[in-house]
Design a protein around this motif. Structure first.
Motif, PDB file in Angstrom:
ATOM      1  N   GLY A 200       0.794  -1.219   0.000  1.00  6.25           N
ATOM      2  CA  GLY A 200       0.000   0.000   0.000  1.00  6.25           C
ATOM      3  C   GLY A 200       0.826   1.268   0.000  1.00  6.25           C
ATOM      4  N   ARG A 201       1.971   1.224  -0.693  1.00  8.41           N
ATOM      5  CA  ARG A 201       2.845   2.400  -0.752  1.00  8.41           C
ATOM      6  C   ARG A 201       2.923   3.007  -2.147  1.00  8.41           C
ATOM      7  N   ASP A 202       2.637   2.206  -3.162  1.00 11.26           N
ATOM      8  CA  ASP A 202       2.730   2.684  -4.540  1.00 11.26           C
ATOM      9  C   ASP A 202       1.330   3.011  -5.048  1.00 11.26           C
ATOM     10  N   PHE A 203       0.871   4.217  -4.763  1.00 12.10           N
ATOM     11  CA  PHE A 203      -0.438   4.647  -5.244  1.00 12.10           C
ATOM     12  C   PHE A 203      -0.302   5.221  -6.643  1.00 12.10           C
ATOM     13  N   THR A 204      -1.283   4.913  -7.481  1.00  6.88           N
ATOM     14  CA  THR A 204      -1.175   5.328  -8.866  1.00  6.88           C
ATOM     15  C   THR A 204      -2.538   5.621  -9.464  1.00  6.88           C
ATOM     16  N   ILE A 205      -2.541   6.440 -10.491  1.00  3.96           N
ATOM     17  CA  ILE A 205      -3.702   6.615 -11.360  1.00  3.96           C
ATOM     18  C   ILE A 205      -3.428   5.760 -12.591  1.00  3.96           C
ATOM     19  N   LEU A 215      -1.458   3.003 -18.897  1.00  2.00           N
ATOM     20  CA  LEU A 215      -0.637   4.122 -18.424  1.00  2.00           C
ATOM     21  C   LEU A 215      -0.802   4.261 -16.921  1.00  2.00           C
ATOM     22  N   ARG A 216       0.199   4.896 -16.291  1.00  3.20           N
ATOM     23  CA  ARG A 216       0.141   5.160 -14.866  1.00  3.20           C
ATOM     24  C   ARG A 216       0.901   6.452 -14.556  1.00  3.20           C
ATOM     25  N   THR A 217       0.761   6.928 -13.340  1.00  7.73           N
ATOM     26  CA  THR A 217       1.518   8.101 -12.905  1.00  7.73           C
ATOM     27  C   THR A 217       2.955   7.696 -12.595  1.00  7.73           C
ATOM     28  N   GLU A 218       3.823   8.691 -12.505  1.00 12.15           N
ATOM     29  CA  GLU A 218       5.231   8.445 -12.181  1.00 12.15           C
ATOM     30  C   GLU A 218       5.322   7.829 -10.779  1.00 12.15           C
ATOM     31  N   PRO A 219       5.929   6.659 -10.628  1.00 14.54           N
ATOM     32  CA  PRO A 219       5.965   6.014  -9.309  1.00 14.54           C
ATOM     33  C   PRO A 219       6.970   6.678  -8.370  1.00 14.54           C
ATOM     34  N   HIS A 220       6.628   6.660  -7.090  1.00  6.31           N
ATOM     35  CA  HIS A 220       7.534   7.097  -6.016  1.00  6.31           C
ATOM     36  C   HIS A 220       8.061   8.519  -6.243  1.00  6.31           C
ATOM     37  N   VAL A 285       7.631   7.295 -20.712  1.00  7.39           N
ATOM     38  CA  VAL A 285       7.109   6.188 -21.509  1.00  7.39           C
ATOM     39  C   VAL A 285       6.144   5.387 -20.647  1.00  7.39           C
ATOM     40  N   ASN A 286       4.964   5.118 -21.182  1.00  7.61           N
ATOM     41  CA  ASN A 286       3.895   4.428 -20.461  1.00  7.61           C
ATOM     42  C   ASN A 286       3.497   5.163 -19.179  1.00  7.61           C
ATOM     43  N   LYS A 287       3.725   6.463 -19.163  1.00  6.79           N
ATOM     44  CA  LYS A 287       3.310   7.330 -18.053  1.00  6.79           C
ATOM     45  C   LYS A 287       2.423   8.442 -18.620  1.00  6.79           C
ATOM     46  N   TRP A 288       1.644   9.011 -17.756  1.00 10.42           N
ATOM     47  CA  TRP A 288       0.802  10.135 -18.184  1.00 10.42           C
ATOM     48  C   TRP A 288       1.665  11.345 -18.508  1.00 10.42           C
ATOM     49  N   THR A 289       1.381  11.976 -19.619  1.00  9.00           N
ATOM     50  CA  THR A 289       2.073  13.219 -19.981  1.00  9.00           C
ATOM     51  C   THR A 289       1.172  14.436 -19.776  1.00  9.00           C
ATOM     52  N   THR A 290      -0.102  14.198 -19.472  1.00  6.96           N
ATOM     53  CA  THR A 290      -1.055  15.308 -19.344  1.00  6.96           C
ATOM     54  C   THR A 290      -1.578  15.443 -17.916  1.00  6.96           C
ATOM     55  N   PHE A 291      -0.937  14.779 -16.962  1.00 11.25           N
ATOM     56  CA  PHE A 291      -1.410  14.819 -15.582  1.00 11.25           C
ATOM     57  C   PHE A 291      -1.090  16.157 -14.928  1.00 11.25           C
ATOM     58  N   LEU A 292      -2.133  16.781 -14.380  1.00  8.72           N
ATOM     59  CA  LEU A 292      -1.994  17.999 -13.584  1.00  8.72           C
ATOM     60  C   LEU A 292      -2.904  17.873 -12.369  1.00  8.72           C
ATOM     61  N   LYS A 293      -2.590  18.613 -11.328  1.00  6.84           N
ATOM     62  CA  LYS A 293      -3.445  18.600 -10.138  1.00  6.84           C
ATOM     63  C   LYS A 293      -3.505  20.001  -9.535  1.00  6.84           C
ATOM     64  N   ALA A 294      -4.642  20.282  -8.892  1.00  2.68           N
ATOM     65  CA  ALA A 294      -4.840  21.570  -8.225  1.00  2.68           C
ATOM     66  C   ALA A 294      -5.532  21.313  -6.901  1.00  2.68           C
ATOM     67  N   ARG A 295      -5.401  22.258  -6.005  1.00  2.00           N
ATOM     68  CA  ARG A 295      -6.000  22.102  -4.682  1.00  2.00           C
ATOM     69  C   ARG A 295      -7.443  22.563  -4.681  1.00  2.00           C
ATOM     70  N   LEU A 296      -8.298  21.805  -3.991  1.00  2.00           N
ATOM     71  CA  LEU A 296      -9.677  22.211  -3.725  1.00  2.00           C
ATOM     72  C   LEU A 296      -9.722  22.848  -2.349  1.00  2.00           C
ATOM     73  N   VAL A 297     -10.199  24.083  -2.270  1.00  5.41           N
ATOM     74  CA  VAL A 297     -10.297  24.797  -0.995  1.00  5.41           C
ATOM     75  C   VAL A 297     -11.752  24.796  -0.547  1.00  5.41           C
ATOM     76  N   CYS A 298     -11.967  24.412   0.693  1.00  3.02           N
ATOM     77  CA  CYS A 298     -13.291  24.507   1.314  1.00  3.02           C
ATOM     78  C   CYS A 298     -13.071  25.070   2.707  1.00  3.02           C
ATOM     79  N   SER A 299     -13.220  26.369   2.858  1.00  2.55           N
ATOM     80  CA  SER A 299     -12.908  27.013   4.134  1.00  2.55           C
ATOM     81  C   SER A 299     -13.836  28.193   4.362  1.00  2.55           C
ATOM     82  N   VAL A 300     -13.857  28.664   5.611  1.00  2.60           N
ATOM     83  CA  VAL A 300     -14.662  29.818   5.993  1.00  2.60           C
ATOM     84  C   VAL A 300     -13.736  31.012   6.162  1.00  2.60           C
TER      85      VAL A 300
END
Length: 759
Positions: A200-205, A215-220, A285-300
């Motif tokens: 349970g250490r190698d999490f991937t998309i 395809l998968r995300t870059e490991p580690h 190679v065999n990795k995502w080239t279009t992967f991006l991520k952004a933060r979701l904010v839910c605050s007061v």
């Protein structure tokens, strides 16, 4: 730095909570419906609650609604079940799918518990084609997938495992039954967020199945994924060109951009990938080239001058629901969050626009630079085509990600994080509960057509086995809105946490899963709102309207002259002004002994109503308001009068005030007797011979309320219960097993707790 950037880079400044918020009382529902401790079948009888469970089976996590076949498919421990959408308790079919004995033994040798972990927990179910489902499970820490035949015809349900199509589930299902599965099946391609290793250490998309390469995300690489916990996955079109389609992942992870002084900070993310991504030619190679991520904010947000909790952790996302609009490219995203700190517990619902999500991915990239390795907005040259863009004719001339230049691939590898965050619509949570004895776990959404427009209704599952029904109401100028809590429904008798929820829009049913069972409940309970026009209107339930006789299901296609509904304002003063359905209030007699106490029972149907008492002394025409004083105490169940005096005799009128509308509830005539009169009546009753059948004398009604031994107390004087009304049973009464017909409630300053109200 703008608010979005500050929220992403300095979480403590984004979560500006006022001191008073931590001590705020949770919003009460208008109706609270629950199991009665001694009668668990009441919800089934009155509100159509149906449940399903298998013997010696737990963990009902995967739900799949099949409207065409009229079936609800359920994944659980060692089983797949097929239930009727109309009634999950009938016509159920089950398919046993245990893990092989050798896999269970191997799991046990690895140190796992053979009775609780070394099973096949079915984690995902997807409709694969017209005849089969794709099912995947943990397989005793040996993930496995299979195709389940469900047949063509709804009249003859089929549920059969296709033994010739069992395949490896690695990258599709988690190993560990404690991990959630997040995936979506688009065409024949499965996109999943999952742990790809036994530890349970190698999490991937991961993308699997289908014709395109896996395809998968870059490991580690913590810049890509840092101990993520995946929540939901959605396929959302970008344009009319399918080459622009993207898959969006919602997850939470440990923030790499957090300041070291804040420690390990869990944040919520939205990630994107292109469906037509096939990886790089020389790098990734065999990795995502279009992967991006952004933060979701839910605050007061706080106000200058307030005291802020700079170390308060944000709401980590627990579940996300996608609510489609007329334009399938711009759905709304409803997400539930929860937080727990040394200051308070809280849960919230935030709403996000897909346009705001896309805007964040088109904004600046986050970049780490300088001697202090600070995260800043990248100000250098961004290569072309912009990282994150899909190869298509819509935005460029590249036909494949393998054609992307090396500098694009290298930039994408080093800059997966966006600098700007995604802020909720209105800049704050739509619905917030602080200090409640539950946290939000799941959410399902429905868009309802009402007489005055369309409304979004949210069904929120909690870790206490309850479901909250919340409506999103416009507040001022759009797009601002606020959530109004309509109902709190106790679904699971054992208060097991809600693990999954699905809606059948055609049948107007909600299906809820927990560790112990699956439940079914209607989206609306119009009859529970009341028997008069004002009560139905005050409910503000878009599913319900007053039809001139009763509160019934509102159907926009049905044109009826007397249908009355006001969801936006909930004001019955105009709509119900000519309503004559309310019967005249009958006057009930109540007797008390001088120097003792009397309890005048009156409880409104709505927990959001305020009760007002007025008093008219005998022989006086004027009414005076009953104010709180030394001898008078208002409780959630009525009015307690201590140390009665003769001048307390008179008529007491109880009225509920809600949304500025006053509704009379009860008219009680109190007669205060002297101790001598009470003793004389008691002695006369003992000496009197048995009375022949006939009208009962008034004083015998009184004597039945006086316990043997005289004295008189709040517990010795008890009014009959309003018929019918939603009542609150004090928790202390439940614990002591009191007879509710002979004992008055203990004085309380607030309404009954969760799971305390019933018919």
């Amino acid at each position: 730095m703008g608010r979005a950037g500050a929220a992403a880079m300095i979480p403590g400044l984004a979560l500006l909570w006022a001191v008073g918020l931590g001590g705020a009382a949770p919003s009460p529902p208008r109706l609270r419906l629950s199991f009665q401790v001694s009668c668990p079948a009441e919800l089934q009888a009155w509100h159509g609650l149906q449940t399903f469970s298998l013997e010696r089976t737990c963990c009902y996590e995967a739900l799949l609604v099949d409207e065409e076949r009229g079936r609800l498919f359920v994944g659980a421990e060692n089983h797949v079940a097929s239930l009727s959408l109309d009634n999950i308790s009938k016509r159920a079919k089950k398919l046993a799918w245990p893990a092989p004995v050798e896999w269970r033994e191997e799991c046990n040798w690895a140190g796992k518990d053979i009775g609780t972990e070394c099973m096949n927990f079915v984690k995902l179910l997807h409709a694969y084609n017209h005849t089969h489902l794709l099912a995947c499970g943990t397989g005793a820490f040996h993930p496995t997938c299979a195709f389940v035949e469900v047949g063509h015809r709804a009249e003859e349900p089929v549920l059969r495992l296709d033994l010739g199509r069992i395949e490896d589930g690695k990258g599709k299902s988690p190993y560990d039954p404690r991990h959630r599965a997040a995936s979506v099946l688009v065409g024949e391609e499965l996109y999943s967020g999952v742990a790809a290793d036994l530890m349970g250490r190698d999490f991937t998309i991961f993308r699997s199945l289908g014709q395109r390469p896996s395809l998968r995300t870059e490991p580690h690489d913590s810049r890509w994924l840092n101990e993520p916990k995946f929540v939901k996955v959605f396929w959302i079109p970008e344009s009319e060109n399918p080459d622009d389609d993207k898959i969006y992942f919602f997850f939470r992870e440990t923030a790499v951009e957090a300041a070291p002084a804040l420690g390990r900070l869990s944040v919520s993310r939205v990630g994107q990938i292109c469906r037509n991504d096939v990886g790089g030619q020389r790098s990734l190679v065999n990795k995502w080239t279009t992967f991006l991520k952004a933060r979701l904010v839910c605050s007061v947000p706080g106000v200058e001058g307030d005291t802020h909790f700079d170390q308060l952790r944000p709401f980590p996302a627990e579940d996300v629901s996608l609510l489609s609009s007329r334009d399938h490219r711009t759905p709304l995203l409803y997400a539930v969050f929860s937080t727990s700190s040394s200051i308070f517990q809280g849960s919230a619902v935030c709403v996000y626009s897909m346009n705001d999500v896309r805007r964040a991915f088109l904004g600046p990239f986050a970049h780490k630079e300088g001697p202090m390795h600070q995260w800043v907005s990248y100000q250098g040259r961004v290569p072309y085509p912009r990282p994150g863009m899909c190869p298509s004719k819509t935005f460029g001339t590249f036909s494949s990600t393998k054609d992307f230049p090396d500098d694009v691939i290298q930039f994408a590898r080093n800059h997966p994080l966006m600098y700007n965050s995604v802020l909720p619509i209105g800049g704050r949570p739509l619905f917030l509960q602080v200090g409640a004895n539950y946290t939000f776990t799941q959410i399902a959404t429905d868009r309802v057509a009402a007489a005055d427009g369309h409304y979004d209704v949210l069904f929120i599952g909690t870790d206490a086995g309850t479901v909250l029904k919340v409506i999103s109401l416009p507040k001022g100028s759009r797009p601002s809105a606020e959530g109004l809590l309509l109902e709190e429904l106790h679904v699971f008798e054992d208060s097991a946490a809600v693990t999954s929820m699905q809606i059948s829009s055609k049948r107007h049913q909600l299906y809820i899963a927990s560790r112990s069972a699956v439940a079914q409940i209607a989206l609306h309970r119009c009859a529970a709102h009341g028997r008069v026009c004002a009560e139905c209107c005050l409910a503000r339930d878009p599913y319900c309207a007053w039809d001139g006789v009763a509160c019934t299901r509102f159907q926009p296609s049905v044109k009826r002259r007397f249908r009355r509904q006001d969801v936006r304002n909930g004001d019955p003063s105009t709509l119900c002004s000519g309503d004559s359905s309310r019967p005249a209030l009958l006057e009930h007699k109540v007797f008390g002994v001088e120097g003792s106490s009397a309890f005048l029972e009156c409880e409104p149907r709505s927990l959001q109503a305020r009760v007002e008492w007025t008093f008219q002394r005998a022989g006086v025409t004027a009414h005076t308001q009953v104010l709180a004083q030394e001898r008078t105490e208002r409780t959630a169940r009525g009015l307690l009068l201590r140390r009665l005096r003769r001048r307390d005799s008179g008529v007491y009128l109880c009225a509920a005030v809600e949304q500025g509308f006053t509704q009379p509830l009860r008219r009680l005539s109190l007669h205060v007797l002297s101790a001598t009169q009470a003793e004389r009546l008691a002695g006369a009753e003992e000496a009197a011979p048995a009375a022949p059948p006939g009208p009962k004398l008034w004083y015998r009604d009184f004597l039945q309320l006086v316990e043997p031994g005289g004295g008189g107390s709040a517990n010795s004087l008890r009014m009959c219960r309003p018929q019918p009304a939603l009542q609150s049973l004090p928790p202390e009464s439940r614990r002591k097993g009191r007879n509710r017909r002979t004992h008055a409630p203990e004085p309380r300053a607030e309404r009954g707790p969760r799971s305390a109200t019933h018919w």
